[in-house]
Design a protein around this motif. Structure first.
Motif, PDB file in Angstrom:
ATOM      1  N   UNK A 155     -13.460  -7.688  -7.457  1.00 55.34           N
ATOM      2  CA  UNK A 155     -12.068  -7.199  -7.394  1.00 55.34           C
ATOM      3  C   UNK A 155     -11.318  -7.980  -6.325  1.00 55.34           C
ATOM      4  N   UNK A 156     -11.961  -8.095  -5.178  1.00 57.88           N
ATOM      5  CA  UNK A 156     -11.393  -8.823  -4.055  1.00 57.88           C
ATOM      6  C   UNK A 156     -12.580  -9.395  -3.293  1.00 57.88           C
ATOM      7  N   UNK A 157     -12.313  -9.944  -2.123  1.00 58.45           N
ATOM      8  CA  UNK A 157     -13.390 -10.507  -1.314  1.00 58.45           C
ATOM      9  C   UNK A 157     -14.401  -9.425  -0.944  1.00 58.45           C
ATOM     10  N   UNK A 158     -13.946  -8.191  -0.823  1.00 55.13           N
ATOM     11  CA  UNK A 158     -14.790  -7.125  -0.275  1.00 55.13           C
ATOM     12  C   UNK A 158     -15.399  -6.205  -1.321  1.00 55.13           C
ATOM     13  N   UNK A 159     -14.772  -6.144  -2.477  1.00 53.73           N
ATOM     14  CA  UNK A 159     -15.206  -5.135  -3.438  1.00 53.73           C
ATOM     15  C   UNK A 159     -15.452  -5.748  -4.798  1.00 53.73           C
TER      16      UNK A 159
ATOM     17  N   UNK B 134      -6.791  -2.813  -9.584  1.00 47.09           N
ATOM     18  CA  UNK B 134      -6.594  -4.125 -10.199  1.00 47.09           C
ATOM     19  C   UNK B 134      -5.106  -4.436 -10.311  1.00 47.09           C
ATOM     20  N   UNK B 135      -4.319  -3.431 -10.727  1.00 48.33           N
ATOM     21  CA  UNK B 135      -2.877  -3.652 -10.860  1.00 48.33           C
ATOM     22  C   UNK B 135      -2.230  -3.938  -9.512  1.00 48.33           C
ATOM     23  N   UNK B 136      -2.825  -3.400  -8.427  1.00 46.42           N
ATOM     24  CA  UNK B 136      -2.288  -3.666  -7.089  1.00 46.42           C
ATOM     25  C   UNK B 136      -2.626  -5.074  -6.623  1.00 46.42           C
ATOM     26  N   UNK B 137      -3.810  -5.551  -6.980  1.00 45.59           N
ATOM     27  CA  UNK B 137      -4.344  -6.754  -6.354  1.00 45.59           C
ATOM     28  C   UNK B 137      -4.209  -7.990  -7.231  1.00 45.59           C
ATOM     29  N   UNK B 138      -4.496  -7.862  -8.507  1.00 46.03           N
ATOM     30  CA  UNK B 138      -4.507  -9.041  -9.370  1.00 46.03           C
ATOM     31  C   UNK B 138      -3.104  -9.345  -9.900  1.00 46.03           C
TER      32      UNK B 138
END
Ligand code: ZN
Length: 87
Positions: free
Chosen positions: A32-36, A64-68
């Protein structure tokens, strides 16, 4: 695919990793991100080999909608002008 029918070959020979994930915690995942990471449930057609993956935790969909970045569909095609026939 979740209904047990392969969308490619229409076989009912479909298997899911969902039960294994809930029983053993083992799941394939994507970052999802570097951490998750996001765990996935895979649906496999044992007839043609087609695979579909679903995010197993619905709350991750909003993350996902927040980050990607969103994939934007192409601009809508202009509707074609009706072809005028002169009589
Ligand atoms: Zn199939």
């Amino acid at each position: 695919m979740k209904n047990g029918i392969c969308p490619r070959c229409h076989s009912a020979n479909v298997y899911s990793s969902e039960k294994l994930r809930t029983e053993t915690g083992n799941a394939s995942s994507i970052p999802l991100s570097f951490f998750r990471s996001i765990s996935l449930d895979n649906y496999v057609c044992a007839n043609c080999g087609y695979v579909e993956s679903y995010v197993s935790e619905p709350e991750m969909l909003s993350r996902i909608q927040d980050i990607w970045p969103q994939v934007n569909p192409p601009p809508e095609k202009r509707p074609e002008r009706p072809h005028k026939t002169t009589l």
